[in-house]
Motif scaffolding. Sequence first.
Motif, short mmCIF file in Angstrom:
data_model
loop_
_atom_site.label_atom_id
_atom_site.label_comp_id
_atom_site.label_asym_id
_atom_site.label_seq_id
_atom_site.Cartn_x
_atom_site.Cartn_y
_atom_site.Cartn_z
N VAL A 96 0.75 -1.17 0.14
CA VAL A 96 0.03 -0.07 0.20
C VAL A 96 0.83 1.28 0.01
CG1 VAL A 96 -1.73 1.19 1.26
CG2 VAL A 96 -1.73 -1.29 1.22
N ALA A 97 0.66 2.23 -0.98
CA ALA A 97 1.41 3.39 -0.97
C ALA A 97 0.52 4.53 -1.65
CB ALA A 97 2.64 3.28 -1.72
N GLY A 98 1.07 5.53 -1.70
CA GLY A 98 0.27 6.79 -2.61
C GLY A 98 1.29 7.71 -2.95
N MET A 99 0.35 9.03 -3.03
CA MET A 99 1.15 10.38 -3.51
C MET A 99 2.18 10.67 -2.46
SD MET A 99 -0.76 13.72 -4.57
CE MET A 99 -0.47 14.65 -3.03
N VAL A 100 2.03 10.48 -0.97
CA VAL A 100 3.04 10.84 -0.41
C VAL A 100 4.30 10.12 -0.66
CG1 VAL A 100 3.78 10.88 2.17
CG2 VAL A 100 1.39 11.51 1.68
N LEU A 123 -7.01 2.91 -5.58
CA LEU A 123 -8.28 3.02 -4.85
C LEU A 123 -9.00 4.19 -4.42
CD1 LEU A 123 -6.92 -0.14 -2.81
CD2 LEU A 123 -8.59 -0.12 -4.77
N THR A 124 -8.38 4.89 -3.69
CA THR A 124 -8.90 6.03 -2.79
C THR A 124 -8.29 7.36 -3.11
OG1 THR A 124 -7.87 5.68 -0.76
CG2 THR A 124 -9.96 4.53 -1.25
N GLY A 125 -8.99 8.62 -2.76
CA GLY A 125 -8.49 9.88 -2.67
C GLY A 125 -9.19 10.44 -1.50
N GLU A 126 -8.40 11.23 -0.93
CA GLU A 126 -8.89 12.30 0.06
C GLU A 126 -8.61 13.54 -0.36
OE1 GLU A 126 -8.52 10.74 4.32
OE2 GLU A 126 -6.63 10.21 3.53
N PHE A 127 -9.60 14.40 -0.60
CA PHE A 127 -9.33 15.81 -0.85
C PHE A 127 -8.99 16.57 0.21
CE2 PHE A 127 -13.83 15.24 0.04
CZ PHE A 127 -14.19 16.10 1.01
N GLU A 128 -8.14 17.67 0.05
CA GLU A 128 -7.67 18.52 0.82
C GLU A 128 -8.74 19.65 1.04
OE1 GLU A 128 -3.51 18.90 1.58
OE2 GLU A 128 -4.56 16.82 2.01
N ALA A 129 -8.39 20.55 2.25
CA ALA A 129 -9.31 21.32 2.65
C ALA A 129 -8.16 22.67 2.99
CB ALA A 129 -10.04 21.17 3.76
N LEU A 251 -7.09 18.15 -6.60
CA LEU A 251 -6.04 17.42 -5.97
C LEU A 251 -6.63 16.31 -4.94
CD1 LEU A 251 -2.76 16.92 -5.50
CD2 LEU A 251 -2.98 18.11 -3.65
N PHE A 252 -6.24 15.06 -5.27
CA PHE A 252 -6.72 14.02 -4.30
C PHE A 252 -5.40 13.48 -3.77
CE2 PHE A 252 -10.69 13.98 -6.49
CZ PHE A 252 -11.78 13.92 -5.48
N ASN A 253 -5.39 13.16 -2.42
CA ASN A 253 -4.00 12.66 -1.84
C ASN A 253 -4.50 10.98 -2.08
OD1 ASN A 253 -1.97 11.55 -0.37
ND2 ASN A 253 -2.88 12.32 1.85
N TRP A 254 -4.23 10.54 -3.43
CA TRP A 254 -4.63 8.98 -3.61
C TRP A 254 -3.58 8.08 -2.72
CZ3 TRP A 254 -0.75 6.14 -5.70
CH2 TRP A 254 0.22 6.57 -6.25
N PHE A 306 -1.33 6.81 -15.23
CA PHE A 306 -1.47 7.66 -14.31
C PHE A 306 -0.24 8.12 -13.48
CE2 PHE A 306 -2.42 8.43 -9.52
CZ PHE A 306 -3.01 9.65 -9.61
N LEU A 307 0.53 7.12 -12.96
CA LEU A 307 1.68 7.24 -11.98
C LEU A 307 2.70 8.07 -12.53
CD1 LEU A 307 1.94 3.77 -10.48
CD2 LEU A 307 1.55 5.79 -9.13
N THR A 308 2.95 8.00 -13.92
CA THR A 308 3.95 8.64 -14.77
C THR A 308 3.64 10.00 -14.78
OG1 THR A 308 4.41 6.54 -15.98
CG2 THR A 308 4.84 8.81 -17.22
N GLU A 309 2.19 10.41 -15.12
CA GLU A 309 1.97 11.76 -15.33
C GLU A 309 1.83 12.30 -13.68
OE1 GLU A 309 -1.94 11.12 -16.70
OE2 GLU A 309 -1.28 10.76 -19.07
N ASP A 310 1.27 11.80 -12.89
CA ASP A 310 1.55 12.16 -11.37
C ASP A 310 2.97 12.64 -10.93
OD1 ASP A 310 -0.67 13.44 -9.62
OD2 ASP A 310 0.22 11.89 -8.38
N THR A 311 3.71 11.77 -11.34
CA THR A 311 5.04 11.98 -10.78
C THR A 311 5.76 13.07 -11.48
OG1 THR A 311 5.54 9.62 -10.46
CG2 THR A 311 7.51 10.94 -10.76
N ALA A 312 5.51 13.35 -12.73
CA ALA A 312 5.85 14.44 -13.71
C ALA A 312 5.43 15.69 -12.88
CB ALA A 312 5.77 14.39 -15.05
#
Length: 324
Positions: A96-100, A123-129, A251-254, A306-312
């Motif tokens: 399990v990992a993610g954007m962080v 799987l999931t995303g948490e939006f920021e406030a 932005l979703f912290n996926w 998606f990972l390639t694009e998000d990493t960039a």
Amino acid sequence: MLNRRRFLMSTAAVGAGLMTSHLSPAFAEGAPQIQLFVPAAPGGGWDQTARTIDQVLRSEKLISGSQITNVGGAGGTVGLPQFISQWNGKGNSLMVAGMVMVGAIIANKAANNLTQVTPIARLTGEFEALVVPAESPFKTASDFVAALKADPTKVPVAGGSAGGSDHILFGLIAKTVGVPATNLSYVPFAGGGEALSALLGNQVAAGISGFGEFSEQVKAGALRLLAISADKRQDGIDAPTLKEAGIDVELFNWRGVFAPPGISDADKAAMVTMIETMAKSDAWATECKNRNWTPILLTGDDYAKFLTEDTARITAILKDLGLA
């Protein structure tokens, strides 16, 4: 393929870390046992995700049991090398990992990255406030942006660790409205409680974190919610999205799951099918609702793209912030 024999053969080298077993009786003939690797300490978001995955997979009779291993440190960059080297070829295993982790890999100039593992599913995303103290002069996100443009050094914003999702969102907001990211005043905190204290004590002008970190104080009237980073308005939350507020940022912290390198195509396909089945279940939908997780399922090759694009994207932002 995923089966009991392969699981028993592969448990010899699970790597260092905290290990918890859920070796319950088989719920269905041929249901596999799996290993879940969490490159973080118990109790955090990735660990909660792993344990929820385990719970739903068992309740849906998709597995007969699991073994969870925790190896924490440095945004996942301590555990990742172990997963790559010690779990190589184990087709019944998921990390399990993610954007962080993406941000941590870049900021720490880590020797290993997510191109070395096998993407299974986002799987999931948490939006920021974006919030401010109740007595703040900022009534809207536009007020916040105006002050940021006038003098970003006078708008300190509290959030999580440098280079994390909170910092990245602040950088995206600044970039979108034309404020140099290197001029920002970002105040990182190790935990949400510390950032909340700084906000309530009027030590900072604003704060950015997952909505859940601020929701109770927003309901109590101690904090004002200016905007959320979701793709659309959320039921029960009286605030516009950043896009609605004129800030073209989403932005979703996926969070997602990865298999180790070196697995067979058949095992990859079996893992994708298993996780897709879980993610479409009522049990998973209930857990997501209860935990304020937004389902954003993406699997296999689409997830890899998606990972390639998000990493960039994250690399560009961290470079703007002077962290890459």
